[in-house]
Design an enzyme around this catalytic site. Sequence first.
Site, PDB file in Angstrom:
ATOM      1  N   LYS A  95       7.202   9.907  -2.130  1.00  0.00           N
ATOM      2  CA  LYS A  95       7.369   8.456  -2.029  1.00  0.00           C
ATOM      3  C   LYS A  95       8.445   8.114  -0.993  1.00  0.00           C
ATOM      4  CE  LYS A  95       7.236   4.055  -3.795  1.00  0.00           C
ATOM      5  NZ  LYS A  95       6.902   3.120  -4.813  1.00  0.00           N
ATOM      6  N   GLU A 105       5.446  -1.892   4.535  1.00  0.00           N
ATOM      7  CA  GLU A 105       3.988  -1.775   4.511  1.00  0.00           C
ATOM      8  C   GLU A 105       3.355  -2.507   5.683  1.00  0.00           C
ATOM      9  OE1 GLU A 105       2.555  -1.715   0.385  1.00  0.00           O
ATOM     10  OE2 GLU A 105       0.699  -2.605   1.115  1.00  0.00           O
ATOM     11  N   ARG A 133       2.497   3.095   4.282  1.00  0.00           N
ATOM     12  CA  ARG A 133       2.870   2.858   2.886  1.00  0.00           C
ATOM     13  C   ARG A 133       1.659   2.402   2.065  1.00  0.00           C
ATOM     14  NH1 ARG A 133       8.295   0.158   0.204  1.00  0.00           N
ATOM     15  NH2 ARG A 133       7.547   0.377  -1.924  1.00  0.00           N
ATOM     16  N   ARG A 147      21.470 -15.567  -4.201  1.00  0.00           N
ATOM     17  CA  ARG A 147      20.884 -15.153  -2.909  1.00  0.00           C
ATOM     18  C   ARG A 147      20.924 -13.638  -2.682  1.00  0.00           C
ATOM     19  NH1 ARG A 147      23.246 -20.038  -1.091  1.00  0.00           N
ATOM     20  NH2 ARG A 147      21.629 -21.617  -1.064  1.00  0.00           N
ATOM     21  N   HIS A 154      -5.135   1.378  -6.754  1.00  0.00           N
ATOM     22  CA  HIS A 154      -4.415   0.219  -7.284  1.00  0.00           C
ATOM     23  C   HIS A 154      -5.157  -1.104  -7.125  1.00  0.00           C
ATOM     24  CE1 HIS A 154      -1.270   3.024  -7.989  1.00  0.00           C
ATOM     25  NE2 HIS A 154      -0.390   2.102  -8.332  1.00  0.00           N
ATOM     26  N   ASN A 157      -1.279   2.724  -2.363  1.00  0.00           N
ATOM     27  CA  ASN A 157      -2.083   1.823  -3.199  1.00  0.00           C
ATOM     28  C   ASN A 157      -3.409   2.447  -3.626  1.00  0.00           C
ATOM     29  OD1 ASN A 157      -0.152  -0.228  -3.020  1.00  0.00           O
ATOM     30  ND2 ASN A 157      -0.973  -0.936  -1.067  1.00  0.00           N
ATOM     31  N   LYS A 176      10.163  -2.269  -3.822  1.00  0.00           N
ATOM     32  CA  LYS A 176       9.238  -3.353  -4.165  1.00  0.00           C
ATOM     33  C   LYS A 176       9.627  -3.889  -5.540  1.00  0.00           C
ATOM     34  CE  LYS A 176       4.930  -2.305  -1.754  1.00  0.00           C
ATOM     35  NZ  LYS A 176       3.506  -1.938  -1.928  1.00  0.00           N
ATOM     36  N   GLU A 226       0.239   8.139 -11.686  1.00  0.00           N
ATOM     37  CA  GLU A 226       0.915   7.981 -10.386  1.00  0.00           C
ATOM     38  C   GLU A 226       1.177   9.351  -9.745  1.00  0.00           C
ATOM     39  OE1 GLU A 226       0.949   5.069  -9.193  1.00  0.00           O
ATOM     40  OE2 GLU A 226       1.498   3.548 -10.665  1.00  0.00           O
ATOM     41  N   HIS A 237      -5.217  -2.627 -10.614  1.00  0.00           N
ATOM     42  CA  HIS A 237      -4.472  -3.863 -10.925  1.00  0.00           C
ATOM     43  C   HIS A 237      -5.406  -4.945 -11.453  1.00  0.00           C
ATOM     44  CE1 HIS A 237      -0.654  -3.154  -8.251  1.00  0.00           C
ATOM     45  NE2 HIS A 237      -0.568  -2.599  -9.437  1.00  0.00           N
ATOM     46  N   HIS A 266      -0.140   0.391 -17.641  1.00  0.00           N
ATOM     47  CA  HIS A 266      -0.311   0.365 -16.189  1.00  0.00           C
ATOM     48  C   HIS A 266      -1.006   1.639 -15.687  1.00  0.00           C
ATOM     49  CE1 HIS A 266       0.531  -0.353 -11.979  1.00  0.00           C
ATOM     50  NE2 HIS A 266       1.071   0.847 -11.908  1.00  0.00           N
TER      51      HIS A 266
END
Length: 360
Positions: free
Chosen positions: A221, A231, A236, A122, A243, A240, A144, A186, A247, A260
């Site tokens: 960042k 987000e 935030r 957990r 992206h 993206n 993230k 990036e 992606h 990537h």
Amino acid sequence: MQLQVEVSLGSRSYRVLIGPGVLKMLPELARQNALGSSYAMISDTNVAPLYSKTLNDTLKNDGFRGTVITVPAGETSKSLQQVENVCQQMVEARLDRGSFVIALGGGVIGDLAGFVAAIYQRGIPCVQAPTTIVAQVDSAIGGKTGVNLLAGKNLVGAFHQPSFVVADTETLRTLPEREFNEGFAEIIKHAIIRDREMFESLEKIERETLEHLIARNVKIKAQIVSSDERETSGERAILNFGHTIGHAIENAAGYGRYLHGEAISLGIAAASTISMRAAGLSAAERERIVERLQQFGLPTKLDASVSMEAIMKALLSDKKFVDGNVRFVLCPKIGEAFVSSDVTLEMIREAIDGLRHRHL
Ligand code: NAD
Ligand code: GLY
């Protein structure tokens, strides 16, 4: 030189240490953060042979008990099967709720190990020890974490902020040229959305002072994450930029075809085309963006073998689609970005088509 950036998130605030040799500080920082005495160091088949033994020895000499878990290098390790495999090995190593995870590697390891830390018994603490530029300027910061499903990237995950981040710039020396360059996608993204001056400065890169460039990106960042951790406000979401399409291309091409950062480079080129139509970005500024990507050997022309259908299918599984509408990041001029709901699927399709046909 050693640099430090704070990610301010109230009780979940943490430090990012950047510079040559900062990995050595991990045991001391683990104690300062009261992380417990046992750990799982999660790494991949390229990074573990280079860095895990020294770090493992340092930790053991300092009284910690731990195990090194190695997964195959590459995006395909960001899977639920690997999550189960890693958790199983952690149980066998008798790691419990008092243990912590060390993510030693690039963004794949940061996302996988961070997710394992978020859910193992957990949730246990995680230390990010990023070894690629992508991971040092982006993925190790902000919490993230997650893995991919066949349908698309990062579709299962959790927000789990690290206890601290040690971005050892010495490790970047062993990065192959292609993996070194992909990190600049990036960095260019950060420059486009927030830092025009950095965009200009990227014309000339000094490898010797890379830690300053990395710290500058970590600050961008950190500021964005601090003001919109989950987000929700839209701030935030500007991270993206490039992206949504990037992606989809990464997934549609099959993991391994594009790194990537290379897929994100294509996404940035396409998002810049859409920005011309929907946000008033000038043709000259778009051209400068494309030239900057090419300067780092990043692709701006899409391989003919990647089908439009596969890209559009992956795109529609993206988390940025809400009730069929996409929240698309646009750039009106270099240094500024905003989230728009006015971008249509047709505009996206045209921009992807442009990546294939236009000579960029
Ligand atoms: P990666 O982790 O696959 O690393 C790239 C390659 O470099 C791999 O083969 C790896 O084994 C190798 N490598 C890593 N460090 C090395 C070193 N120091 N020396 C030699 N080889 C080394 O990929 P990446 O580009 O670092 O990260 C991409 C991943 O990060 C993607 O899955 C992407 O979705 C994710 N990401 C996440 C976030 C986030 O906010 N969580 C942000 C950006 C990217
Ligand atoms: N890489 C996007 C984010 O961290 O929000």
